[in-house]
Write a protein that holds these residues in place. Structure first.
Motif, PDB file in Angstrom:
ATOM      1  N   LEU A 205       5.099  -1.081  -1.093  1.00  0.00           N
ATOM      2  CA  LEU A 205       4.439  -0.890   0.761  1.00  0.00           C
ATOM      3  C   LEU A 205       3.909  -0.036   0.663  1.00  0.00           C
ATOM      4  O   LEU A 205       2.753  -0.107   2.064  1.00  0.00           O
ATOM      5  CB  LEU A 205       5.747  -0.074   1.178  1.00  0.00           C
ATOM      6  CG  LEU A 205       7.224  -1.225   1.823  1.00  0.00           C
ATOM      7  CD1 LEU A 205       8.963  -1.072   1.195  1.00  0.00           C
ATOM      8  CD2 LEU A 205       7.014  -2.418   2.073  1.00  0.00           C
ATOM      9  N   ILE A 206       3.959   1.363   0.245  1.00  0.00           N
ATOM     10  CA  ILE A 206       3.038   2.371   0.142  1.00  0.00           C
ATOM     11  C   ILE A 206       1.335   1.632  -0.002  1.00  0.00           C
ATOM     12  O   ILE A 206       0.450   2.910   0.890  1.00  0.00           O
ATOM     13  CB  ILE A 206       2.969   3.475  -1.088  1.00  0.00           C
ATOM     14  CG1 ILE A 206       4.124   4.472  -0.584  1.00  0.00           C
ATOM     15  CG2 ILE A 206       1.464   4.320  -0.389  1.00  0.00           C
ATOM     16  CD1 ILE A 206       4.804   4.851  -1.510  1.00  0.00           C
ATOM     17  N   GLU A 207       1.276   1.197  -0.638  1.00  0.00           N
ATOM     18  CA  GLU A 207      -0.268   0.355  -1.626  1.00  0.00           C
ATOM     19  C   GLU A 207      -0.527  -0.246   0.151  1.00  0.00           C
ATOM     20  O   GLU A 207      -1.350  -0.747   0.668  1.00  0.00           O
ATOM     21  CB  GLU A 207      -0.049  -0.629  -2.124  1.00  0.00           C
ATOM     22  CG  GLU A 207      -0.468   0.035  -3.484  1.00  0.00           C
ATOM     23  CD  GLU A 207      -0.776   0.618  -4.278  1.00  0.00           C
ATOM     24  OE1 GLU A 207      -2.058   0.964  -3.336  1.00  0.00           O
ATOM     25  OE2 GLU A 207      -1.652   0.727  -5.653  1.00  0.00           O
ATOM     26  N   ILE A 208       0.426  -1.125   0.695  1.00  0.00           N
ATOM     27  CA  ILE A 208       0.284  -1.727   1.745  1.00  0.00           C
ATOM     28  C   ILE A 208      -0.003  -0.984   3.066  1.00  0.00           C
ATOM     29  O   ILE A 208      -1.026  -0.959   3.864  1.00  0.00           O
ATOM     30  CB  ILE A 208       1.886  -3.212   2.458  1.00  0.00           C
ATOM     31  CG1 ILE A 208       1.373  -3.639   1.021  1.00  0.00           C
ATOM     32  CG2 ILE A 208       2.020  -3.833   3.998  1.00  0.00           C
ATOM     33  CD1 ILE A 208       3.243  -4.725   0.918  1.00  0.00           C
ATOM     34  N   GLY A 209       0.549   0.442   3.282  1.00  0.00           N
ATOM     35  CA  GLY A 209       0.437   1.307   3.823  1.00  0.00           C
ATOM     36  C   GLY A 209      -0.745   1.684   3.981  1.00  0.00           C
ATOM     37  O   GLY A 209      -1.965   1.933   5.240  1.00  0.00           O
TER      38      GLY A 209
END
Lengths: 246, 246
Positions: A205-209
């Motif tokens: 999710l951090i990579e997506i953010g």
């Protein structure tokens, strides 16, 4: 013998995780057992619902043990807290059925992953969150997280060394929401979790953010059943075991 | 030489306070000086606005030093944070006038005292708050705190060993308010504070919250100019230096 159910909270920063291990005497279980033995000469073992990793925190870890001495229910937590270190708190203790098992009887768990997305680590939260400087796009993370709920093969979020016989788990709910002091909280509830599953979900999710992975890619990551498709394992400090259901 | 103004936040739990001392190398100032010296061979001393005590935290402590090397303003904080321990954060650095003095130029300060009034210490907040189990009466504390603002002789809240030449200080504002997770926050702003003044005010308000001292008694406590009239010195862990005005 009386089976006792404990509600525990701890700041995991200084500990090598829940479980007693060779090579370290600094685990939550070890500290707890040392204190219980002072009150109960026949005491053998305390069993925790979750084997939280080194650095992971808990607001409501559940544990049980068999007590051979007669201490009133209301006095157990107070007795333990008097001897436990400040960063381990027993906030409730209750007498349980003799066949109650903290781990095998659990039907679900909630984990929280705290991201500090300010411009510098907030000193009130630095032990309980993972700091990421780049502005994370909350809306992308919220879109991506919707692909998680359901009974699925979560091999993509399973770390090497996971000893579970099956990669199938049910996620009941998964949410990403903003908190004060520029934090982003990820909360996931499910029947159970594979080794490092919530931290790999958080890393993805951090990579997506960050915009490195698109939100719709989440569906393909799950379908691939491949650890390589998912993001990095986010740091242990950001993770808190929040609740266990029975 | 370029005078530099630093904005610092720290978790004071592990430190013997701000100021360099004999018998310990574990002070905020010492750590900061060690890191600055790595960048600046001619560096001598960093001066802080407040000499916070052992265990006291800061969200915005101000410090200054003279820099003989040419580091762009925007890179100073990043350079320092790379070498500082995790619980000391330099969150901003700016070039200042050559006669700027962090301590002598300060016109006011805000301190916060955090009380954890839950039924057990909250693990997210245990390092930054003082835990009191007995239900404190918020309304009594709010009534009492209204007697504080003004320019007064605050000898009643002055600890032994205070080296100030006068017990007169001006309190601009003083408030008590509830926070989430069953906390009570006391916030006091003023021209300056006597040694342990905020912690003695907090201890007195806690006694008032417990019902051991009536709210109206606060006026008499101030008027008595006697340390014996006031309450205990609340623990350092609950105190945070929040802001400094210039």
């Amino acid at each position: 013998m009386q089976r006792v159910k404990l509600h525990l909270a701890y700041d995991g920063t200084e500990y090598s995780g829940w479980q007693i291990q060779k090579n370290t005497d600094h685990t939550i279980q070890e500290h707890l057992e040392r204190v219980i033995s002072r009150y109960d000469p026949e005491f053998k073992r305390v069993y925790g619902a979750c084997r939280t990793d080194a650095g992971v925190h808990a607001l409501n870890q559940i544990a049980h043990f068999d007590m051979s001495v007669d201490i009133p229910e209301d006095n157990i937590a107070t007795a333990l807290n008097g001897d436990l270190p400040e960063d381990i708190v027993c906030w409730d203790a209750e007498k349980a059925a003799e066949d109650f098992h903290s781990r095998y009887d659990a039907t679900g768990k909630i984990y929280r992953y705290r991201i500090d997305n300010g411009s510098f680590p907030h000193i009130y939260h630095h032990r309980y969150s993972a700091f990421f400087y780049e502005d994370l796009d909350l809306f992308s993370m919220q879109k991506a997280v919707r692909y998680l709920p359901g009974k699925k093969d979560f091999s993509s979020f399973r770390a090497k060394g996971c000893s579970s016989s099956t990669p199938i788990r049910e996620i009941f709910s998964a949410e990403v929401y903003p908190q004060k002091d520029e934090e982003i909280w990820i909360e996931v509830s499910g029947s159970g979790f594979l080794y490092n599953m919530v931290r790999i979900i958080a890393g993805t999710l951090i990579e997506i953010g960050r915009g490195k992975i698109s939100p719709a890619e989440m569906e393909k990551i799950i379908a691939s059943k491949s650890r390589e498709a998912a993001g990095f394992t986010a740091p242990a400090a950001g993770l808190t075991l929040v609740e266990i259901f029975y």
